[in-house]
Motif scaffolding. Structure first.
Motif, PDB file in Angstrom:
ATOM      1  N   LYS A 165       0.841  -1.198   0.000  1.00 41.89           N
ATOM      2  CA  LYS A 165       0.000   0.000   0.000  1.00 41.89           C
ATOM      3  C   LYS A 165       0.884   1.260   0.000  1.00 41.89           C
ATOM      4  CE  LYS A 165      -3.748   2.162   2.573  1.00 41.89           C
ATOM      5  NZ  LYS A 165      -4.581   2.080   3.781  1.00 41.89           N
ATOM      6  N   PHE A 166       1.956   1.217   0.796  1.00 40.10           N
ATOM      7  CA  PHE A 166       2.894   2.335   0.846  1.00 40.10           C
ATOM      8  C   PHE A 166       3.524   2.582  -0.531  1.00 40.10           C
ATOM      9  CE2 PHE A 166       7.441   3.372   1.183  1.00 40.10           C
ATOM     10  CZ  PHE A 166       7.352   4.674   1.660  1.00 40.10           C
ATOM     11  N   LEU A 167       3.930   1.509  -1.230  1.00 40.71           N
ATOM     12  CA  LEU A 167       4.541   1.653  -2.552  1.00 40.71           C
ATOM     13  C   LEU A 167       3.559   2.235  -3.562  1.00 40.71           C
ATOM     14  CD1 LEU A 167       6.723  -1.562  -2.975  1.00 40.71           C
ATOM     15  CD2 LEU A 167       7.489   0.774  -2.557  1.00 40.71           C
ATOM     16  N   LYS A 168       2.304   1.801  -3.511  1.00 44.75           N
ATOM     17  CA  LYS A 168       1.296   2.337  -4.433  1.00 44.75           C
ATOM     18  C   LYS A 168       1.095   3.829  -4.191  1.00 44.75           C
ATOM     19  CE  LYS A 168      -1.360  -1.827  -5.382  1.00 44.75           C
ATOM     20  NZ  LYS A 168      -2.670  -2.480  -5.307  1.00 44.75           N
ATOM     21  N   GLU A 169       1.007   4.212  -2.936  1.00 42.66           N
ATOM     22  CA  GLU A 169       0.839   5.633  -2.603  1.00 42.66           C
ATOM     23  C   GLU A 169       2.057   6.442  -3.053  1.00 42.66           C
ATOM     24  OE1 GLU A 169      -0.920   9.078  -1.147  1.00 42.66           O
ATOM     25  OE2 GLU A 169      -1.787   7.107  -1.507  1.00 42.66           O
ATOM     26  N   GLU A 170       3.242   5.896  -2.854  1.00 43.03           N
ATOM     27  CA  GLU A 170       4.463   6.577  -3.273  1.00 43.03           C
ATOM     28  C   GLU A 170       4.505   6.749  -4.794  1.00 43.03           C
ATOM     29  OE1 GLU A 170       8.361   4.580  -2.935  1.00 43.03           O
ATOM     30  OE2 GLU A 170       8.841   6.237  -1.581  1.00 43.03           O
ATOM     31  N   ASN A 171       4.118   5.710  -5.528  1.00 43.77           N
ATOM     32  CA  ASN A 171       4.081   5.802  -6.998  1.00 43.77           C
ATOM     33  C   ASN A 171       3.063   6.840  -7.460  1.00 43.77           C
ATOM     34  OD1 ASN A 171       6.097   3.950  -7.460  1.00 43.77           O
ATOM     35  ND2 ASN A 171       4.689   2.221  -7.576  1.00 43.77           N
ATOM     36  N   ARG A 172       1.913   6.891  -6.791  1.00 45.78           N
ATOM     37  CA  ARG A 172       0.894   7.876  -7.139  1.00 45.78           C
ATOM     38  C   ARG A 172       1.431   9.296  -6.927  1.00 45.78           C
ATOM     39  NH1 ARG A 172      -2.658  11.032  -4.864  1.00 45.78           N
ATOM     40  NH2 ARG A 172      -2.183  10.371  -2.748  1.00 45.78           N
ATOM     41  N   LEU A 173       2.098   9.506  -5.804  1.00 51.53           N
ATOM     42  CA  LEU A 173       2.658  10.823  -5.519  1.00 51.53           C
ATOM     43  C   LEU A 173       3.785  11.185  -6.495  1.00 51.53           C
ATOM     44  CD1 LEU A 173       2.771  10.735  -1.615  1.00 51.53           C
ATOM     45  CD2 LEU A 173       1.199  12.037  -3.082  1.00 51.53           C
ATOM     46  N   ARG A 174       4.566  10.192  -6.893  1.00 51.07           N
ATOM     47  CA  ARG A 174       5.654  10.441  -7.844  1.00 51.07           C
ATOM     48  C   ARG A 174       5.094  10.839  -9.204  1.00 51.07           C
ATOM     49  NH1 ARG A 174       8.591   5.644  -7.992  1.00 51.07           N
ATOM     50  NH2 ARG A 174       9.535   6.242  -6.038  1.00 51.07           N
ATOM     51  N   LYS A 175       4.036  10.165  -9.649  1.00 55.13           N
ATOM     52  CA  LYS A 175       3.409  10.516 -10.929  1.00 55.13           C
ATOM     53  C   LYS A 175       2.820  11.911 -10.873  1.00 55.13           C
ATOM     54  CE  LYS A 175       2.349   5.842 -12.459  1.00 55.13           C
ATOM     55  NZ  LYS A 175       1.290   4.865 -12.738  1.00 55.13           N
ATOM     56  N   LYS A 176       2.221  12.249  -9.742  1.00 53.71           N
ATOM     57  CA  LYS A 176       1.655  13.583  -9.581  1.00 53.71           C
ATOM     58  C   LYS A 176       2.773  14.636  -9.621  1.00 53.71           C
ATOM     59  CE  LYS A 176      -1.219  16.248  -6.407  1.00 53.71           C
ATOM     60  NZ  LYS A 176      -1.897  16.237  -5.110  1.00 53.71           N
ATOM     61  N   ALA A 177       3.895  14.334  -9.005  1.00 54.68           N
ATOM     62  CA  ALA A 177       5.027  15.263  -9.002  1.00 54.68           C
ATOM     63  C   ALA A 177       5.616  15.416 -10.397  1.00 54.68           C
ATOM     64  CB  ALA A 177       6.091  14.784  -8.029  1.00 54.68           C
ATOM     65  N   MET A 178       5.594  14.357 -11.207  1.00 60.37           N
ATOM     66  CA  MET A 178       6.111  14.441 -12.574  1.00 60.37           C
ATOM     67  C   MET A 178       5.266  15.397 -13.412  1.00 60.37           C
ATOM     68  SD  MET A 178       8.829  12.668 -12.799  1.00 60.37           S
ATOM     69  CE  MET A 178       9.167  11.923 -14.368  1.00 60.37           C
ATOM     70  N   LYS A 179       3.962  15.431 -13.158  1.00 64.43           N
ATOM     71  CA  LYS A 179       3.093  16.340 -13.902  1.00 64.43           C
ATOM     72  C   LYS A 179       3.361  17.787 -13.506  1.00 64.43           C
ATOM     73  CE  LYS A 179      -0.641  13.035 -14.570  1.00 64.43           C
ATOM     74  NZ  LYS A 179      -2.023  12.675 -14.229  1.00 64.43           N
ATOM     75  N   VAL A 180       3.695  18.004 -12.259  1.00 61.57           N
ATOM     76  CA  VAL A 180       3.930  19.352 -11.756  1.00 61.57           C
ATOM     77  C   VAL A 180       5.366  19.800 -12.025  1.00 61.57           C
ATOM     78  CG1 VAL A 180       3.869  20.767  -9.649  1.00 61.57           C
ATOM     79  CG2 VAL A 180       2.208  18.950  -9.963  1.00 61.57           C
ATOM     80  N   ARG A 181       6.197  18.919 -12.479  1.00 62.19           N
ATOM     81  CA  ARG A 181       7.616  19.188 -12.659  1.00 62.19           C
ATOM     82  C   ARG A 181       7.885  20.345 -13.619  1.00 62.19           C
ATOM     83  NH1 ARG A 181      11.960  14.510 -13.527  1.00 62.19           N
ATOM     84  NH2 ARG A 181      12.337  14.763 -11.354  1.00 62.19           N
ATOM     85  N   ASP A 182       6.980  20.593 -14.560  1.00 68.06           N
ATOM     86  CA  ASP A 182       7.197  21.656 -15.525  1.00 68.06           C
ATOM     87  C   ASP A 182       7.185  23.031 -14.859  1.00 68.06           C
ATOM     88  OD1 ASP A 182       7.363  19.804 -17.529  1.00 68.06           O
ATOM     89  OD2 ASP A 182       5.238  19.925 -18.062  1.00 68.06           O
ATOM     90  N   GLU A 183       6.496  23.159 -13.730  1.00 67.80           N
ATOM     91  CA  GLU A 183       6.461  24.426 -13.020  1.00 67.80           C
ATOM     92  C   GLU A 183       7.780  24.631 -12.295  1.00 67.80           C
ATOM     93  OE1 GLU A 183       3.182  24.266 -10.366  1.00 67.80           O
ATOM     94  OE2 GLU A 183       1.751  23.736 -11.932  1.00 67.80           O
ATOM     95  N   PRO A 184       8.172  25.911 -12.098  1.00 67.11           N
ATOM     96  CA  PRO A 184       9.406  26.155 -11.359  1.00 67.11           C
ATOM     97  C   PRO A 184       9.296  25.626  -9.928  1.00 67.11           C
ATOM     98  CG  PRO A 184       8.481  28.221 -12.203  1.00 67.11           C
ATOM     99  CD  PRO A 184       7.545  27.118 -12.566  1.00 67.11           C
TER     100      PRO A 184
END
Length: 138
Positions: A71-90
């Motif tokens: 469950k922890f790994l799934k949550e971490e992957n979800r947060l990582r994907k969300k961070a990748m989308k926001v990565r374009d912002e400074p």
């Protein structure tokens, strides 16, 4: 018997000359290597966040049982994907640059330190920090 002594004397002279040539070439190569490291350097960049994330995952795996860890790994992957989308912002995260300087009595590596500091200053923002670790015998 005289031919054998002549041959051994010739062999001894040849080995002595060969060793002298190898020693001269070795000293030349050693001197050349010391001079070649004078101006050109080696810059190694390590992202400490990745190493810390790996250690955190290892601890979580040891402390949590298998379903909780999954469950922890799934949550971490979800947060990582969300961070990748926001990565374009400074990024508003503060960064810390760590420079390691291993000096000597002749201060021969000061040029490398100067180049590293110039590189960091050319790519840092106002809220970033630079930490210089100095090890010097003198």
């Amino acid at each position: 018997m005289e031919h054998l002594f002549d041959y051994l004397e010739f062999l001894a002279k040849t080995v002595t000359i060969a060793l002298a040539v190898v020693a001269v070439i070795g000293v030349g190569v050693s001197f050349r290597l010391r001079q070649s490291t004078g101006e050109t350097g080696h810059l190694e960049i390590t992202k400490l966040n990745d190493r810390l994330d790996d250690m955190r995952r290892t601890f979580k795996q040891a402390l949590l049982d298998h379903p909780q860890f999954k469950k922890f790994l799934k949550e971490e992957n979800r947060l990582r994907k969300k961070a990748m989308k926001v990565r374009d912002e400074p990024s508003s995260k503060r960064r810390i640059f760590v420079l390691e300087f291993n000096g000597d009595m002749a201060a021969s590596k000061v040029t490398h330190l100067r180049n590293e500091i110039t590189g960091v200053l050319s790519s840092c923002r106002e809220d970033d920090e630079v930490l210089v670790r100095i090890e010097s015998p003198g």
